[in-house]
Design an enzyme around this catalytic site. Sequence first.
Site, mmCIF file in Angstrom:
data_model
loop_
_atom_site.group_PDB
_atom_site.id
_atom_site.type_symbol
_atom_site.label_atom_id
_atom_site.label_comp_id
_atom_site.label_asym_id
_atom_site.label_seq_id
_atom_site.Cartn_x
_atom_site.Cartn_y
_atom_site.Cartn_z
ATOM 1 N N GLY A 10 -3.426 1.042 4.410
ATOM 2 C CA GLY A 10 -3.881 0.506 5.702
ATOM 3 C C GLY A 10 -3.197 -0.818 5.997
ATOM 4 N NE ARG A 71 -5.248 5.165 4.830
ATOM 5 C CZ ARG A 71 -5.595 3.939 4.461
ATOM 6 N NH1 ARG A 71 -5.316 3.515 3.250
ATOM 7 N NH2 ARG A 71 -6.216 3.140 5.309
ATOM 8 C CG ASP A 102 -7.701 0.283 -3.944
ATOM 9 O OD1 ASP A 102 -7.241 0.416 -2.797
ATOM 10 O OD2 ASP A 102 -8.761 0.826 -4.322
ATOM 11 C CB THR A 126 -6.659 -4.448 1.484
ATOM 12 O OG1 THR A 126 -7.831 -3.848 2.048
ATOM 13 C CG2 THR A 126 -7.082 -5.192 0.223
ATOM 14 C CG ASP A 128 -10.910 -2.592 2.770
ATOM 15 O OD1 ASP A 128 -11.114 -2.783 3.977
ATOM 16 O OD2 ASP A 128 -10.534 -1.509 2.299
ATOM 17 C CG ASP A 130 -10.993 -3.325 -1.851
ATOM 18 O OD1 ASP A 130 -9.839 -3.784 -1.711
ATOM 19 O OD2 ASP A 130 -11.270 -2.129 -1.626
ATOM 20 N NE ARG A 172 -11.337 3.580 1.906
ATOM 21 C CZ ARG A 172 -10.037 3.687 2.168
ATOM 22 N NH1 ARG A 172 -9.176 2.970 1.504
ATOM 23 N NH2 ARG A 172 -9.624 4.513 3.093
HETATM 24 O O1 F6P Z 1 -8.516 -0.089 3.459
HETATM 25 C C1 F6P Z 1 -8.410 -0.611 4.740
HETATM 26 C C2 F6P Z 1 -9.220 0.183 5.712
HETATM 27 O O2 F6P Z 1 -9.094 -0.432 6.979
HETATM 28 C C3 F6P Z 1 -10.695 0.387 5.345
HETATM 29 O O3 F6P Z 1 -11.475 -0.731 5.638
HETATM 30 C C4 F6P Z 1 -11.023 1.599 6.163
HETATM 31 O O4 F6P Z 1 -12.095 2.322 5.611
HETATM 32 C C5 F6P Z 1 -9.758 2.399 6.109
HETATM 33 O O5 F6P Z 1 -8.705 1.501 5.826
HETATM 34 C C6 F6P Z 1 -9.424 3.139 7.369
HETATM 35 O O6 F6P Z 1 -8.280 3.885 7.161
HETATM 36 P P1 F6P Z 1 -7.412 4.588 8.272
HETATM 37 O O7 F6P Z 1 -6.514 3.552 8.870
HETATM 38 O O8 F6P Z 1 -6.643 5.614 7.526
HETATM 39 O O9 F6P Z 1 -8.342 5.149 9.315
#
Ligand code: F6P
Length: 341
Positions: A10, A71, A102, A126, A128, A130, A172
């Site tokens: 992301g 991803r 991660d 990120t 997040d 995390d 997340r």
């Molecule tokens: O890991 C970053 C993040 O933005 C999370 O907070 C969220 O759950 C996820 O990616 C969303 O992913 P995508 O961009 O694939 O919808």
Amino acid sequence: MRIGMLTGGGDSSAINAAIRAVVRRGLAGGHQILGFKNGWAGPINGDYVEMTAEMVSGILPKGGTILGTSRTNPFKIDGAVDKMRENMKRLGIEAMVCIGGDDTLGVAHKLNHLDEPVPAVGIPQTIDNDINGTDYAIGFQTAVTVATDAIDKLHTTAESHHRIMVVEVMGRDAGHVALYAGLAGGADIILVPEHRFDIDVIIDRIKKRRQGGKTFSVVVIAEGARPEGREQVVTSEKTDAFGHVRLGGVAEHLADVLEEKTGLETRSMNLGHLQRGGMATPFDRVIATEFGIEAIELVEKGEFDRMTSIQHGQVTSIPLAEALTLRPIDERVFEMAQIFF
Ligand code: F6P
């Protein structure tokens, strides 16, 4: 040296600042920097561009990543790791700088341990926040700023209409964005994945606020938060290449329950990907810059399988293996937030 670089997972708002620093410090050190496109898809497909100072000129504040992201998980695609290894050999890549969360860092760690290893270092990125072993991942501060601004705006409309407003933020399985944006935005209730919530407690707090003369309430909820006995709310059960389901919708669900149980008008808002865009904050730009420079220094010193990190204001590095467990919220800060309920 010939150094490869990629951005995976992301996106967020300070990646370009890190790319710029890697390129500028890399070129200053006499290295060649190859930017692979779209995360791990780049090295698998041999899709790259040789980075120049001109390419990174003017990108410092710009959100997203000029290299693109995905991803893609090479360990989940037949033959992809071998293809990646062959392309890197053919291109003469001596080290990789991998910018991401991660998942991206997990792949970087594995590359260091292949039979024929690819020396790699990581930069934590990120919203997040995390990733273990670093106080901040790049992008987090900007996401908190965006979410805080939204909470401020939603406050005034909640107050005018005497409503409950439930605001959903990303993160997340971690509640860092919810906790910090909730605190900064003066949320009346903050719900995080680290603590299961009790709907009756929330209703009780909202009622007490009304008894005290406050006709509105703002609830900030992390997308991964859930009440006792319930699973996380997902928009899709389908998992991505790293095994993650797509979270989303918990605010809408909670708003329905609150409206039904309190009889008070309630609205919800999912901030979604807005939190990943926009101009990076000065703090994010600075740590991204420091991390980019530190990453090249790690490569020059031959200190591989490490991730740049910031601890108590000091930029340093830690083994990648230590970074790959979920970093929980600061319980002391969560406790502090309870004072404002
Ligand atoms: O890991 C970053 C993040 O933005 C999370 O907070 C969220 O759950 C996820 O990616 C969303 O992913 P995508 O961009 O694939 O919808």
